[in-house]
Scaffold this motif. Structure first.
Motif, PDB file in Angstrom:
ATOM      1  N   ILE A 572       0.865  -1.183   0.000  1.00  0.00           N
ATOM      2  CA  ILE A 572       0.000   0.000   0.000  1.00  0.00           C
ATOM      3  C   ILE A 572       0.902   1.233   0.000  1.00  0.00           C
ATOM      4  O   ILE A 572       1.680   1.454   0.939  1.00  0.00           O
ATOM      5  CB  ILE A 572      -0.927   0.014   1.223  1.00  0.00           C
ATOM      6  N   MET A 573       0.830   1.993  -1.064  1.00  0.00           N
ATOM      7  CA  MET A 573       1.669   3.192  -1.210  1.00  0.00           C
ATOM      8  C   MET A 573       0.864   4.415  -0.788  1.00  0.00           C
ATOM      9  O   MET A 573      -0.227   4.660  -1.326  1.00  0.00           O
ATOM     10  CB  MET A 573       2.137   3.314  -2.659  1.00  0.00           C
ATOM     11  N   VAL A 574       1.389   5.132   0.190  1.00  0.00           N
ATOM     12  CA  VAL A 574       0.662   6.281   0.743  1.00  0.00           C
ATOM     13  C   VAL A 574       1.362   7.574   0.358  1.00  0.00           C
ATOM     14  O   VAL A 574       2.582   7.613   0.163  1.00  0.00           O
ATOM     15  CB  VAL A 574       0.552   6.166   2.279  1.00  0.00           C
ATOM     16  N   ASP A 575       0.567   8.616   0.253  1.00  0.00           N
ATOM     17  CA  ASP A 575       1.095   9.948  -0.027  1.00  0.00           C
ATOM     18  C   ASP A 575       0.202  10.987   0.643  1.00  0.00           C
ATOM     19  O   ASP A 575      -1.020  10.964   0.467  1.00  0.00           O
ATOM     20  CB  ASP A 575       1.131  10.196  -1.532  1.00  0.00           C
ATOM     21  N   PRO A 576       0.811  11.848   1.463  1.00  0.00           N
ATOM     22  CA  PRO A 576       2.246  11.932   1.781  1.00  0.00           C
ATOM     23  C   PRO A 576       2.599  11.042   2.961  1.00  0.00           C
ATOM     24  O   PRO A 576       1.731  10.621   3.706  1.00  0.00           O
ATOM     25  CB  PRO A 576       2.402  13.403   2.145  1.00  0.00           C
ATOM     26  N   LEU A 577       3.899  10.771   3.101  1.00  0.00           N
ATOM     27  CA  LEU A 577       4.348  10.096   4.312  1.00  0.00           C
ATOM     28  C   LEU A 577       4.235  11.032   5.505  1.00  0.00           C
ATOM     29  O   LEU A 577       3.937  10.597   6.615  1.00  0.00           O
ATOM     30  CB  LEU A 577       5.801   9.623   4.148  1.00  0.00           C
ATOM     31  N   GLU A 578       4.523  12.299   5.243  1.00  0.00           N
ATOM     32  CA  GLU A 578       4.407  13.329   6.279  1.00  0.00           C
ATOM     33  C   GLU A 578       4.045  14.640   5.602  1.00  0.00           C
ATOM     34  O   GLU A 578       4.554  14.960   4.532  1.00  0.00           O
ATOM     35  CB  GLU A 578       5.726  13.463   7.044  1.00  0.00           C
ATOM     36  N   ALA A 579       3.125  15.364   6.200  1.00  0.00           N
ATOM     37  CA  ALA A 579       2.678  16.626   5.612  1.00  0.00           C
ATOM     38  C   ALA A 579       2.499  17.677   6.696  1.00  0.00           C
ATOM     39  O   ALA A 579       2.128  17.370   7.836  1.00  0.00           O
ATOM     40  CB  ALA A 579       1.370  16.421   4.844  1.00  0.00           C
ATOM     41  N   THR A 580       2.795  18.896   6.319  1.00  0.00           N
ATOM     42  CA  THR A 580       2.563  20.058   7.190  1.00  0.00           C
ATOM     43  C   THR A 580       1.441  20.883   6.561  1.00  0.00           C
ATOM     44  O   THR A 580       1.476  21.192   5.370  1.00  0.00           O
ATOM     45  CB  THR A 580       3.829  20.900   7.325  1.00  0.00           C
ATOM     46  N   ILE A 581       0.438  21.246   7.363  1.00  0.00           N
ATOM     47  CA  ILE A 581      -0.726  21.970   6.857  1.00  0.00           C
ATOM     48  C   ILE A 581      -0.969  23.180   7.756  1.00  0.00           C
ATOM     49  O   ILE A 581      -0.948  23.069   8.997  1.00  0.00           O
ATOM     50  CB  ILE A 581      -1.974  21.068   6.849  1.00  0.00           C
ATOM     51  N   PRO A 582      -1.220  24.335   7.161  1.00  0.00           N
ATOM     52  CA  PRO A 582      -1.624  25.493   7.982  1.00  0.00           C
ATOM     53  C   PRO A 582      -2.937  25.206   8.691  1.00  0.00           C
ATOM     54  O   PRO A 582      -3.749  24.390   8.241  1.00  0.00           O
ATOM     55  CB  PRO A 582      -1.768  26.612   6.945  1.00  0.00           C
ATOM     56  N   CYS A 583      -3.142  25.870   9.780  1.00  0.00           N
ATOM     57  CA  CYS A 583      -4.306  25.591  10.617  1.00  0.00           C
ATOM     58  C   CYS A 583      -5.629  25.806   9.876  1.00  0.00           C
ATOM     59  O   CYS A 583      -6.657  25.263  10.275  1.00  0.00           O
ATOM     60  CB  CYS A 583      -4.270  26.479  11.874  1.00  0.00           C
ATOM     61  N   LYS A 584      -5.614  26.599   8.835  1.00  0.00           N
ATOM     62  CA  LYS A 584      -6.839  26.828   8.078  1.00  0.00           C
ATOM     63  C   LYS A 584      -6.738  26.270   6.659  1.00  0.00           C
ATOM     64  O   LYS A 584      -7.517  26.629   5.783  1.00  0.00           O
ATOM     65  CB  LYS A 584      -7.152  28.323   8.015  1.00  0.00           C
ATOM     66  N   GLY A 585      -5.781  25.389   6.429  1.00  0.00           N
ATOM     67  CA  GLY A 585      -5.563  24.861   5.085  1.00  0.00           C
ATOM     68  C   GLY A 585      -6.195  23.484   4.888  1.00  0.00           C
ATOM     69  O   GLY A 585      -6.995  23.003   5.704  1.00  0.00           O
ATOM     70  N   SER A 586      -5.807  22.860   3.792  1.00  0.00           N
ATOM     71  CA  SER A 586      -6.318  21.523   3.461  1.00  0.00           C
ATOM     72  C   SER A 586      -5.210  20.751   2.746  1.00  0.00           C
ATOM     73  O   SER A 586      -4.251  21.344   2.242  1.00  0.00           O
ATOM     74  CB  SER A 586      -7.562  21.613   2.577  1.00  0.00           C
ATOM     75  N   HIS A 587      -5.403  19.443   2.678  1.00  0.00           N
ATOM     76  CA  HIS A 587      -4.422  18.597   1.988  1.00  0.00           C
ATOM     77  C   HIS A 587      -5.106  17.312   1.552  1.00  0.00           C
ATOM     78  O   HIS A 587      -5.987  16.796   2.238  1.00  0.00           O
ATOM     79  CB  HIS A 587      -3.237  18.266   2.903  1.00  0.00           C
TER      80      HIS A 587
END
Length: 1347
Positions: A572-587
């Motif tokens: 199972i390939m996941v993306d992202p392994l690690e992500a930084t998101i602003p408090c009002k953002g999305s990903h």
């Protein structure tokens, strides 16, 4: 008939006439050709024949004359035939005195037509060729559609009596005609006058009318029947044509009295012998396809078939087929085909052809017989691999087309059929073994059917029920096995018989399961085999057979396994392994798999769960979820997100976690649509296929790439990406080791790996990830094979050659920085493949590549030749030789394979022994044997010597167990045999990967320094052991004389235990040296034991010295406190043996589980890996320091006693003796181990080795001299014991107690200096000092141990 030069058409006419003349009438004058042929037939006269037809009348003779007419134009034939048919016979000819001629009939018999360059002749109706010429192979079947085997109507070749056809045989025409007069009963009475009158008149008319028929013989009225009056009569003649028959009927009408009122239209003719009626086959079985054929030389297709018993005409339907056709415009053929005939179809059949007034009728009776097969209906067969025959025979023996054997049942046990056509029997021979007979209660039943098939489709069968039983009864796991991918299962198979030769597992396709998946145990009353699969893949879906084999007998049990698809977590390939998101953002998060199955996928975050959105892109299926930071109640926060895949069996798997960091937006500096956002200094990882690294469609890139936020941009910090082709092979390799058929798939995979690696050389040299992946692939695959053939080994070495090429060496450096054991992993993989190599048909195998070469030899029975192989690498300017003497090879098992692989570039990537100091500087040659060898096993190698100036070569091997199993160079069991200018010869007593190290500091085995250290060590060791034994003997002799006070008693207790401990330690040292110098199967365990006891007893020496010092300190400082002797002994033994035991046990317990307790090249405490040597050095040095401190305090106390400190004279003597012993022995012991510690460090000078060896070897002698014999009480006791009392008395009077001491006597210069140092003068008498020296190691082996 043909004539090669004939171009005209001709016909032959037969003329029949009466002549009232004498029999010798010459007719030649009236028989002549009407038109002469343009060319006469070569060598032949005109063909003529005359035939005399017998007649009952002498006065009138009947003649038949053949006339041949040739036409230049073929169109003349039909007018001639029309004209002849129009003639009315008889025709009166000219009358002379001699004869009156009457022509009765003229008919065309033969017509010859031109066909190309040939002429073909055929017969007209009613005529045929002479039978002697009528051969099937001479018929002109290729012309005018004449079928082969048909009645002779066309010939190639000239008949012997001329080119004409002859009348057919006589036939009897059964005829009838109606008289339109009233029927009288007298016509039924053949003797009545009316009957005779009718008969005479009619026969007369018939004779006159039918006499014109060719071949007419007679006519007879056979009777009358009502219907007006129907006259039945028979005419015997040849077959007439309908036209001629009508002419004859006209003649009958003219010659019969009109009072009979004969109806011309009522003439009917029935012939019986003109129709050829055949039935095929002759013997008819139920189910046959039967053909009834009527063949009549009459031009008509009006044919009907009639079944007499059913009283019905036969019409076309699904079972009956009537087909009528006219052949060559001459023969009528009607064929009745009956399909799948039954007994109800038996009976009489009539074939009737109607032409004008003619009815051609033929009858035949047909019998239908059922097929009866005889066989034994039930049999029992034991699956013991013995042949068993099933027999079937037909009741009626015919030439059967074939006999088929079929079987019906859950198992398939084929056999070999044999059919005897003479006897009508068939035998089916079975040879059932247990692999084909699964164990079951009551056995397995299979129905065998023997089916006899006739040439015409009839089938008759007989069933034989066979019950197969196993030799042993097997019980298998009863519960149904249904699992999902990634889960595990096990199947237990239990046999009630313990006697077997082999146990294995098979698939339903007969493919053996790889042995690592099952284990087998034997018990007294049975056995069991357990198939265990820890990680199930889809390949495990199917049926499995547990097979117990004993000789040629097999017992089998079967189990079905159902595997439901489910992705494995690593896939199972996941993306992202690690992500930084602003408090009002999305990903957007996604999980991808390489399959399109119907899974339920959800994303889970803490306790929340969200359904995923599915997206298909080629073979890859991704599940996505768009995360909104506003859905989280607070920020900043760290979260973990997972994908959950659930399959149809309601089993689920969780993906690797995706880390989510919610941070305030103002801290974010780096932004990228693919990589994401991050704060300065932030390091994140991404799967390469989801990064900006190019990827091939349908074949994603593998590995991980690391980015770091620098300033406002993402920079690549580390690139471990794997090229798409290599990544695909890596995934296949991971799947392969989980496959039940891994050994069967391995050859193809190794070939694909070799080809793919060769194609992506550039990518391997550019991407460390691809290089590491290939190494991991080889490591995975090397665990699979039990046998490797030469083709597989070629593919392996081709791959190794690519990754060891010089352009890839720079990539190796990057890989080594990340994982130091990659080169060792590669070498280990090649050795595993080498051990599994089994050359097919040659005893010697050689494979040469630029960066790797291999030689192998198979040991054959008899007197094997010595194993000598050479390797030359011209590109690297390196060479090497390997040799194993034939005496060594004779001890190997038969058909063992010896394999040597040489690497010229591997030396640069294997880990260095000590960076910058020891380095491999030659070929690396690994030699393996396919079977276990008996140690010692001597192998000789020669390397090219390219050592730098001043370096000393050392023969080493690569020990995979060193450095926490990452591997390292080891010299154990190897030594330099000879060093020349251009070569270094090594000898080792084991097999593995060998090379030479260039070490500029330490002496190597065999050098002059090493020999010197050995001599010093062994001589000193002998003196030490003898001295310690003498010390114990002396103590035993003088024990009562020297232990009269408590202090003296405890002192001698300490001396005895010091001597005993050192004696035992030296003895174990001899054991350790023997283990180190001579390998045998238990060397590791024995080495650990020797190291433990050496450590323990050497520590005991020091702790007993500490006990001696503490006792001295106690007696001088705590004067008023007087402990009992038992308490002092308890404390002394606890300290002397208890503390060393605790330290030794903790040391071995902490290091031996990781196998780093002992050194790599000696039986002594490890220094390089765990610094276990400090468990000895630290206590010893602390004790030396403590004893020196106590010594200073004691001397101070004795020289400046306090008021009241007045120990007795005897006590004072013992205290001085103790202090002198400690003062002498402790520095010696301290100095000994101080030099020993110096030899541990790399670069130590040879002087330290020599001094340490000298001090260490003579410690026993020091203890005897300073700890025992220096004591005057001991001397007096010995003198007294040996009756030397006078000398002893005089000696005691003339000397003081301290006169014998050369060190601590107050009259000596050293003692005066001590006295001045502490501010006191005077003379003190102290007893002789006791020596307590201790030795830890021995000679050059001691060097080896410490170095």
């Amino acid at each position: 008939m043909k004539s090669p030069r004939r171009t005209t058409l001709c016909c032959m006419i037969i003329v029949i006439y009466f002549s009232q003349a004498t029999p010798n009438l010459n007719l030649e004058s009236i028989v002549h050709p009407l038109i002469l042929r343009e060319h006469e037939l070569a060598g032949k006269e005109p063909l003529r024949q005359k035939r005399a037809v017998a007649s009952s009348r002498v006065a009138a003779e009947e003649y038949t004359v053949d006339v041949e007419i040739s036409f230049e134009n073929a169109s003349f034939l039909e007018p001639i035939k029309t004209y002849l048919n129009s003639l009315s016979f008889p025709i009166q000819g000219n009358s002379t005195d001699q004869a009156t001629t009457t022509i009765l009939s003229i008919e065309v018999t033969t017509v010859c037509r031109p066909t190309g360059n040939e002429i073909w002749c055929s017969c007209e109706t009613g005529y045929r060729w002479p039978q002697e010429r009528c051969l099937h192979n001479l018929t002109c079947q290729e012309h005018d559609g004449f079928p082969a085997g048909h009645r002779c109507s066309c010939l190639k070749g000239l008949p012997p009596k001329g080119p004409f056809c002859q009348l057919q045989g006589d036939v009897t025409l059964r005829m009838s005609v109606r008289l339109n007069v009233g029927f009288q009963q007298d016509l039924k009475n053949s003797s009545s006058a009316l009957y005779r009158s009718y008969k005479t008149d009619l026969e007369t008319a018939f004779w006159k009318g039918y006499s014109i028929l060719p071949g007419f013989k007679l006519v007879t009225v056979t009777g009358f029947r009502p219907g007006s009056v129907v006259v039945t009569y028979e005419v015997k003649t040849t077959t007439p044509s309908p036209e001629l028959m009508r002419k004859a009927n006209d003649q009958v009408m003219r010659n019969l009295n009109q009072t009979y009122k004969m109806d011309y239209n009522s003439f009917q003719v029935v012939t019986s012998n003109e129709t050829k009626f055949t039935i095929v086959p002759e013997i008819i079985f139920e189910g046959d396809t039967v053909t009834l054929m009527c063949e009549t030389e009459v031009l008509s297709s009006n044919v009907s078939w009639h079944h007499v018993e059913r009283h019905s005409d036969i019409q076309n339907n699904s079972r009956f087929s009537v087909y009528t056709f006219v052949l060559n415009n001459m023969t009528s053929i009607s064929r009745l085909t009956i399909y799948n005939i039954t007994q109800g179809d038996a009976g009489e059949y009539i074939c009737k052809l109607t032409l004008d007034i003619f009815e051609y009728e033929s009858r035949k009776k047909m019998d239908v017989t059922p097929i009866r097969i005889l066989a034994t209906e039930e049999m029992k067969v034991t699956c013991d691999n013995n042949p068993v025959s099933l027999n079937c025979c037909s009741e009626i023996n015919v030439n059967w087309s074939m006999v088929e054997w079929k079987q019906q049942g859950k198992i398939n046990i084929p056999g070999n059929p044999e059919t005897d056509t003479d006897s009508g029997c068939s035998r089916y021979t079975l040879k059932a073994d247990g692999r084909q007979c699964p164990s079951s209660l009551g056995g397995m039943r299979v129905t065998y059917v023997c089916e006899f098939i006739s040439e015409h489709g009839a089938r008759g069968s007989k069933s034989i029920e066979v019950t197969f039983t196993s030799v042993a009864n097997l019980t298998i796991t009863r519960d149904p096995i249904s699992v999902s991918e990634g889960q595990n299962f096990s199947i237990k198979c239990i046999s009630d018989v313990s006697n077997y030769d082999e146990v294995y597992w098979n698939t339903s396709a007969g493919i053996k399961i790889y042995p690592k998946f099952y284990t087998t145990k034997r018990y007294a009353d049975g056995a069991e085999s357990v198939l265990t699969v820890n990680t199930v893949t889809r390949e495990w879906n199917g049926t499995y057979h547990c097979i117990f084999r004993y000789k040629n007998s097999y017992s089998v049990a079967t189990k079905d396994v159902t595997v439901y698809p489910l992705p494995l977590e690593p896939n199972i390939m996941v993306d992202p392994l690690e992500a930084t998101i602003p408090c009002k953002g999305s990903h957007r998060f996604k999980c991808c798999i390489e399959e399109n199955e119907d899974y339920k996928v959800t994303f889970q975050m803490d306790s929340l769960s969200f359904l995923a959105e599915k997206e298909v892109n080629g073979k890859q299926v991704c599940y996505k979820y768009n995360f909104m930071a506003s859905s989280v109640s607070w920020c900043p926060k760290k979260l973990n997100i997972f994908c959950h895949f659930t399959n149809a069996a309601n089993n689920s798997v969780q993906s690797p976690s995706m880390k989510l960091n919610l941070v305030p937006g103002e801290n974010i500096m780096c932004q990228d649509p693919i990589i994401g956002v991050g704060e300065p200094g932030k390091v994140i990882q991404k799967l390469c296929q989801f990064s900006s690294v190019p990827s091939s469609p349908g074949s994603p890139t593998g590995g991980i790439i690391t980015y770091k936020c620098v300033g406002s941009q993402w920079k690549v910090k580390k690139n471990d990406c794997i090229s798409a082709p290599i990544n695909s092979l890596l995934q296949l390799a991971k799947a392969l080791i989980k496959s039940p058929y891994q050994d069967a798939k391995l050859p193809t995979y190794l070939k694909d790996l070799s080809v793919s690696t060769g194609k992506v050389k550039h990518e391997v040299s550019s991407f460390p990830g691809s290089l590491g992946a290939i190494i991991n692939i080889l490591d995975l695959l090397s665990t699979v094979p039990t046998q490797v053939n030469s083709e597989m080994m070629t593919h392996v070495l081709s791959t190794v050659n690519t990754i060891l090429s010089k352009p890839v060496l720079s990539t190796w450096k990057v890989v080594q920085q990340q994982q130091t054991n990659q080169s060792s992993q590669l070498l280990d993989s090649v050795e595993r493949f080498s051990r599994a190599l089994r050359p097919e048909d040659s005893t010697v195998l050689s494979i040469n590549q630029t960066n790797v070469q291999m030689r192998s030899m198979v040991i054959k029975p008899g007197h094997p030749k010595a194993y000598k192989q050479s390797f030359v690498f011209s590109d690297s300017d390196l060479w090497g030789n390997v040799a194993i003497e034939n005496c060594q090879l004779g001890n190997l098992q038969r058909d063992s394979s010896i394999v040597t692989v040489a690497f010229p570039t591997l030396k640069t990537i294997l880990a260095q022994d000590v960076p910058g100091k020891n380095f491999a500087n030659s070929l690396v040659m690994t030699t393996t044997v396919s079977h276990n060898i008996t140690l010692p096993f001597s192998i000789s190698m020669t390397f090219k010597n390219i050592n730098p100036s001043g370096a000393v070569p050392r023969c080493v091997f690569w020990n995979f167990d060193l450095a926490n199993h990452t591997g390292g160079w080891d010299s154990s069991g190897c030594y330099v045999n000879k060093v020349d200018e251009d070569s270094v010869s090594c000898v080792c007593d084991h097999l593995t990967s060998f090379s030479i190290l260039m070490s500029p500091d330490s002496p190597y085995p065999g050098s002059l320094l090493e020999i010197l250290l050995d001599i010093i060590s062994y001589i000193g060791l002998c003196f030490s052991i003898l001295s310690l034994a003498a010390c114990l003997v002396v103590e035993a002799v003088v024990w009562k004389s020297v232990t009269k006070n408590r202090t003296s008693y405890m002192r001698h207790i300490c001396i005895v235990n010091i001597a005993a401990s050192l004696l035992v330690a030296d003895s174990w040292f001899i054991v350790a040296a023997a283990i180190h110098n001579h390998y045998h199967p238990l060397n590791k365990t024995a080495c650990v034991a020797a190291t433990f006891f050496i450590h323990f007893f050497y520590l005991s020496v020091f702790f007993w010295m500490l006990t001696l010092g503490l006792m001295l300190f106690y007696r001088l400082v705590f004067i008023l406190h007087d402990a009992s002797k038992s308490i002092q002994k308890t404390i002394a033994f606890s300290l002397g043996y208890g503390c060393p035991l605790v330290i030794s046990v903790i040391t071995v317990g902490a290091t031996q589980p990781q196998e780093v307790y002992t050194r790599k090249n000696a039986c002594w405490l490890n220094w390089e890996d765990t610094k276990a040597l400090l468990a000895f050095v630290i206590p010893a040095l602390i004790i030396v320091v403590v004893n020196m401190t106590i010594m200073i305090v004691v001397i101070s106390k004795i020289l400046r006693p306090s008021i009241g400190d007045k120990p007795s004279k005897q006590e004072k003597s013992s205290l001085f003796q103790i202090s002198k012993s400690i003062g002498v022995l402790t520095p010696l012991l301290g100095l000994t181990w101080g030099f020993g510690l110096a030899t541990v460090f790399q670069g130590s000078n040879a002087v330290f080795h020599i001094i340490f060896t000298l001090l260490n070897a003579f410690q026993g002698l020091f203890i005897l001299l300073f700890g025992c014999l220096w004591d005057q009480k001991v001397q007096e006791a010995l003198l007294k014991k040996f009756s030397l009392s006078r000398w002893s008395s005089q000696h005691s009077k003339s000397t003081s107690l301290g006169s014998s001491t050369p060190v601590f006597s107050m009259s000596s210069p050293i003692s005066r200096r001590f006295n001045n140092l502490f501010g006191k003068t005077g003379t003190y008498n102290v007893s002789t000092p006791e020596t307590t020296s201790s030795s830890l190691e021995n000679t050059s082996s001691a060097y080896s141990l410490l170095n």
